[in-house]
Design a protein around this motif. Structure first.
Motif, PDB file in Angstrom:
ATOM      1  N   THR A 183       0.834  -1.030  -0.025  1.00 53.61           N
ATOM      2  CA  THR A 183       0.118   0.110  -0.024  1.00 53.61           C
ATOM      3  C   THR A 183       0.766   1.175  -0.202  1.00 53.61           C
ATOM      4  OG1 THR A 183      -1.762  -1.149   1.370  1.00 53.61           O
ATOM      5  CG2 THR A 183      -1.785   1.073   1.338  1.00 53.61           C
ATOM      6  N   VAL A 184       2.018   1.317   0.847  1.00 58.44           N
ATOM      7  CA  VAL A 184       2.974   2.549   0.930  1.00 58.44           C
ATOM      8  C   VAL A 184       3.510   2.635  -0.448  1.00 58.44           C
ATOM      9  CG1 VAL A 184       4.775   3.297   2.048  1.00 58.44           C
ATOM     10  CG2 VAL A 184       3.101   2.433   3.481  1.00 58.44           C
ATOM     11  N   SER A 190       2.411   1.728  -3.256  1.00 58.40           N
ATOM     12  CA  SER A 190       1.334   2.144  -4.158  1.00 58.40           C
ATOM     13  C   SER A 190       1.071   3.819  -3.943  1.00 58.40           C
ATOM     14  CB  SER A 190      -0.049   1.445  -4.074  1.00 58.40           C
ATOM     15  OG  SER A 190      -0.929   2.117  -4.988  1.00 58.40           O
ATOM     16  N   PHE A 191       1.041   4.040  -2.848  1.00 57.63           N
ATOM     17  CA  PHE A 191       0.832   5.563  -2.461  1.00 57.63           C
ATOM     18  C   PHE A 191       2.075   6.452  -3.134  1.00 57.63           C
ATOM     19  CE2 PHE A 191      -2.335   4.708   1.434  1.00 57.63           C
ATOM     20  CZ  PHE A 191      -3.005   4.726   0.287  1.00 57.63           C
ATOM     21  N   ASN A 192       3.085   6.005  -2.817  1.00 58.38           N
ATOM     22  CA  ASN A 192       4.380   6.540  -3.284  1.00 58.38           C
ATOM     23  C   ASN A 192       4.584   6.764  -4.839  1.00 58.38           C
ATOM     24  OD1 ASN A 192       5.718   7.094  -0.603  1.00 58.38           O
ATOM     25  ND2 ASN A 192       6.519   4.996  -0.969  1.00 58.38           N
ATOM     26  N   GLU A 193       3.842   5.747  -5.522  1.00 54.28           N
ATOM     27  CA  GLU A 193       3.858   5.838  -6.997  1.00 54.28           C
ATOM     28  C   GLU A 193       3.071   7.156  -7.227  1.00 54.28           C
ATOM     29  OE1 GLU A 193       3.210   1.832  -8.176  1.00 54.28           O
ATOM     30  OE2 GLU A 193       5.162   1.104  -7.741  1.00 54.28           O
ATOM     31  N   ARG A 194       1.608   6.906  -6.408  1.00 53.77           N
ATOM     32  CA  ARG A 194       0.622   7.970  -6.817  1.00 53.77           C
ATOM     33  C   ARG A 194       1.335   9.260  -6.776  1.00 53.77           C
ATOM     34  NH1 ARG A 194      -4.517   6.255  -3.687  1.00 53.77           N
ATOM     35  NH2 ARG A 194      -5.300   8.040  -4.499  1.00 53.77           N
ATOM     36  N   LEU A 195       2.006   9.470  -5.551  1.00 47.05           N
ATOM     37  CA  LEU A 195       2.648  10.775  -5.267  1.00 47.05           C
ATOM     38  C   LEU A 195       3.688  11.372  -6.295  1.00 47.05           C
ATOM     39  CD1 LEU A 195       2.781  13.106  -3.244  1.00 47.05           C
ATOM     40  CD2 LEU A 195       4.708  11.841  -2.243  1.00 47.05           C
ATOM     41  N   TYR A 219      -6.306  16.981  -8.777  1.00 42.78           N
ATOM     42  CA  TYR A 219      -7.297  16.078  -8.290  1.00 42.78           C
ATOM     43  C   TYR A 219      -6.687  15.092  -7.925  1.00 42.78           C
ATOM     44  CZ  TYR A 219     -10.900  19.238 -10.090  1.00 42.78           C
ATOM     45  OH  TYR A 219     -11.812  20.367 -10.257  1.00 42.78           O
ATOM     46  N   ALA A 220      -5.572  14.579  -8.459  1.00 46.85           N
ATOM     47  CA  ALA A 220      -5.179  13.211  -8.099  1.00 46.85           C
ATOM     48  C   ALA A 220      -4.157  13.213  -6.612  1.00 46.85           C
ATOM     49  CB  ALA A 220      -3.830  12.708  -9.263  1.00 46.85           C
ATOM     50  N   ASP A 248      -6.780   9.759   1.009  1.00 53.79           N
ATOM     51  CA  ASP A 248      -6.707   8.120   1.189  1.00 53.79           C
ATOM     52  C   ASP A 248      -5.469   7.749   2.205  1.00 53.79           C
ATOM     53  OD1 ASP A 248      -8.696   7.672  -0.399  1.00 53.79           O
ATOM     54  OD2 ASP A 248      -7.537   7.300  -2.096  1.00 53.79           O
ATOM     55  N   TRP A 249      -4.203   8.729   1.911  1.00 48.50           N
ATOM     56  CA  TRP A 249      -2.937   8.421   2.805  1.00 48.50           C
ATOM     57  C   TRP A 249      -2.983   9.452   4.025  1.00 48.50           C
ATOM     58  CZ3 TRP A 249       2.442   8.692   0.035  1.00 48.50           C
ATOM     59  CH2 TRP A 249       3.237   7.842   0.666  1.00 48.50           C
ATOM     60  N   VAL A 250      -3.612   8.901   4.978  1.00 46.09           N
ATOM     61  CA  VAL A 250      -3.770   9.836   6.417  1.00 46.09           C
ATOM     62  C   VAL A 250      -2.068   9.998   6.778  1.00 46.09           C
ATOM     63  CG1 VAL A 250      -4.430   9.715   8.760  1.00 46.09           C
ATOM     64  CG2 VAL A 250      -6.021   8.905   6.871  1.00 46.09           C
ATOM     65  N   ASP A 251      -1.228   8.988   6.937  1.00 47.64           N
ATOM     66  CA  ASP A 251       0.123   9.382   7.448  1.00 47.64           C
ATOM     67  C   ASP A 251       0.837  10.433   6.860  1.00 47.64           C
ATOM     68  OD1 ASP A 251      -0.598   7.419   9.292  1.00 47.64           O
ATOM     69  OD2 ASP A 251       0.501   5.835   8.226  1.00 47.64           O
TER      70      ASP A 251
END
Length: 452
Positions: A134-135, A137-142, A162-163, A170-173
């Protein structure tokens, strides 16, 4: 000692010795740890070692219980084995089978406990793997959103806005990181503002506004709007839940700047900010962490700051007020100070009537003017409350200023003057002035205005 008791002790010792020998052959390093410690799940023969360990524990417990019971009964002397009849032998056989069944239950419990530990370990590994994925995936989205924000096309940058806002949802941390990126984009002021760039910036402000209008979104995050130019800024009805909101050196232009009904949980910093809109409205704002207006300039035609709920100090230090009308009425001050220091008001109408919304008393809740000059002003200090009000004027000058006080008789003096000079016919009723401790700090008498 009876024969059967002697053979029982010999059996216990033999089983313990067998367990030690088997454990040494299967896993020699286990001898340096407690038998109750769970062996390594990846080690060969660890289940056998665990079962033998629990069997030894069960035998020791059983032997200790039996010995304790016999000691409690005074070590009774039982008949020899040849004296037992068939019924008694069958009873002894039942007892022996029960003991064997008990040891079997111990083995079953040890195996099931082992399986449970393995299952929990596999579950923890699966959760850790899912978190890492998940992390990642979040880093890739960032990274993708950051690349889109740096794109030349306004449409692609708008997609990145928007992204990034969706990623912050979604990424609270790392929500603060996403907010910092959005605010950082706003701080990068281009030399030429195109319609596409204007749309991207408006989208960022719209995303922020949508997520601060309720009570469940983006809590808590800080915002840094340093040096940003806002046109017709609308922050009304928002809740800033972070430790600080920074508007240092920000510029507010247009017809209206609105912070009506805005809640600041942390510190509001407006160092060097310029409020140049025709009308600046900060009505019924809520300051829980205080506010600092340092070197700020309030221009335009009207400044409305009525209905504040100040629960921490609000400071106006070395601010400029080239505005014709200032409304600071209906302030609610609870164990805090609203302070104006080293400021000048000229040709302005100022309304500081508290209208009965005063909380606290004495030095804990007060309105303070320190080293302030009022020149050709109208200073409205009308009140509708019978409670004590503490207003301080220290080292101030009132020149050709009309001080408006309510006509009703005050229940107690509430205006504190320290080294205040009255000029140009300015007068303050004596009955509302708290008497100073020394004559040197008494207000100076009014002098006529100089002739033109």
């Amino acid at each position: 000692m009876s024969d059967w008791l002697r053979w029982l002790l010999i059996a216990i010792v033999v089983l313990a010795a067998v367990g030690l020998v088997v454990g040494r052959r299967v896993s020699p390093d286990r001898l340096r740890v407690s038998w109750l410690r769970m062996p390594d799940l990846a080690g060969r023969g660890s289940i056998l070692v665990s079962v033998l360990a629990w069997l030894v524990v069960a035998i020791v417990v059983a032997g200790g219980t039996t010995g304790g019971l016999l000691w409690f009964l005074g070590w009774p002397k039982l008949p020899a084995a040849g004296v037992f009849g068939v019924d008694q032998l069958l009873d002894l056989l039942k007892i022996a089978l029960s003991v064997v069944a008990g040891f079997g239950g111990v083995v079953l419990l040890a195996v099931n406990y082992r399986k449970q530990r393995v299952t929990e370990k596999e579950h923890d590994l699966a959760v850790d793997k899912a978190d890492r994925e998940t992390v990642q995936s979040f880093n890739e989205r960032l990274g993708t959103a950051a690349e889109q924000l740096a794109h030349e096309s306004p449409a692609v940058r708008l997609t990145g806005v928007y992204a990034l806002a969706g990623l912050a949802d979604d990424w609270v941390d790392k929500r603060q990181v996403c907010v910092d990126v959005l605010c950082g984009y706003l701080r990068l002021q281009p030399e030429v503002m195109t319609p596409g760039e204007t749309e991207v910036r408006q989208a960022i402000l719209r995303m922020i506004r949508d997520r601060l209008a309720g009570f469940e979104w983006w809590l808590p995050v800080d915002f840094d709007f340093t040096g940003i130019v806002f046109e017709n800024a609308d922050f009304s009805g928002l809740r800033f839940p972070g430790r600080v909101v920074v508007f240092d050196r920000a510029t507010f232009t247009g017809e209206l700047t609105s912070f009506d009904h805005t809640r600041f949980e942390g510190l509001l910093s407006c160092h060097g900010a310029q409020f140049s809109a025709v009308r600046t409205s900060i009505t019924y704002a809520w300051f829980n962490g205080g506010a600092e207006f340092v070197g700020a300039e309030f221009g335009g035609q009207q400044l409305i700051c009525s209905g504040w709920d100040a629960r921490a100090p609000v400071d106006f230090y070395r601010c400029r007020f080239p505005v014709g009308s200032l409304d600071f009425s209906a302030l609610s001050i609870e164990h805090a100070v609203v302070r104006f220091e080293q400021a000048e008001f000229s040709d302005a109408a100022l309304d500081f009537g508290l209208l009965g919304n005063w909380s606290g008393s004495g030095a804990f809740a007060r309105l303070s003017f320190e080293d302030v000059r009022f020149i050709r002003c109208r200073l409205d200090l009308q009140f509708l409350s019978e409670s004590e009000r503490a207003i301080w004027l220290t080292d101030c000058l009132l020149d050709t200023t009309a001080v408006v006080i309510d006509d009703r008789e005050a229940s107690m003096p509430w205006l504190n003057l320290r080294n205040v000079e009255l000029r140009g016919g300015t007068e303050i009723p004596e009955e509302i002035i708290r008497r100073p401790r020394s004559l040197s700090s008494a207000p100076r008498p009014s002098t006529p205005a100089p002739e033109a």
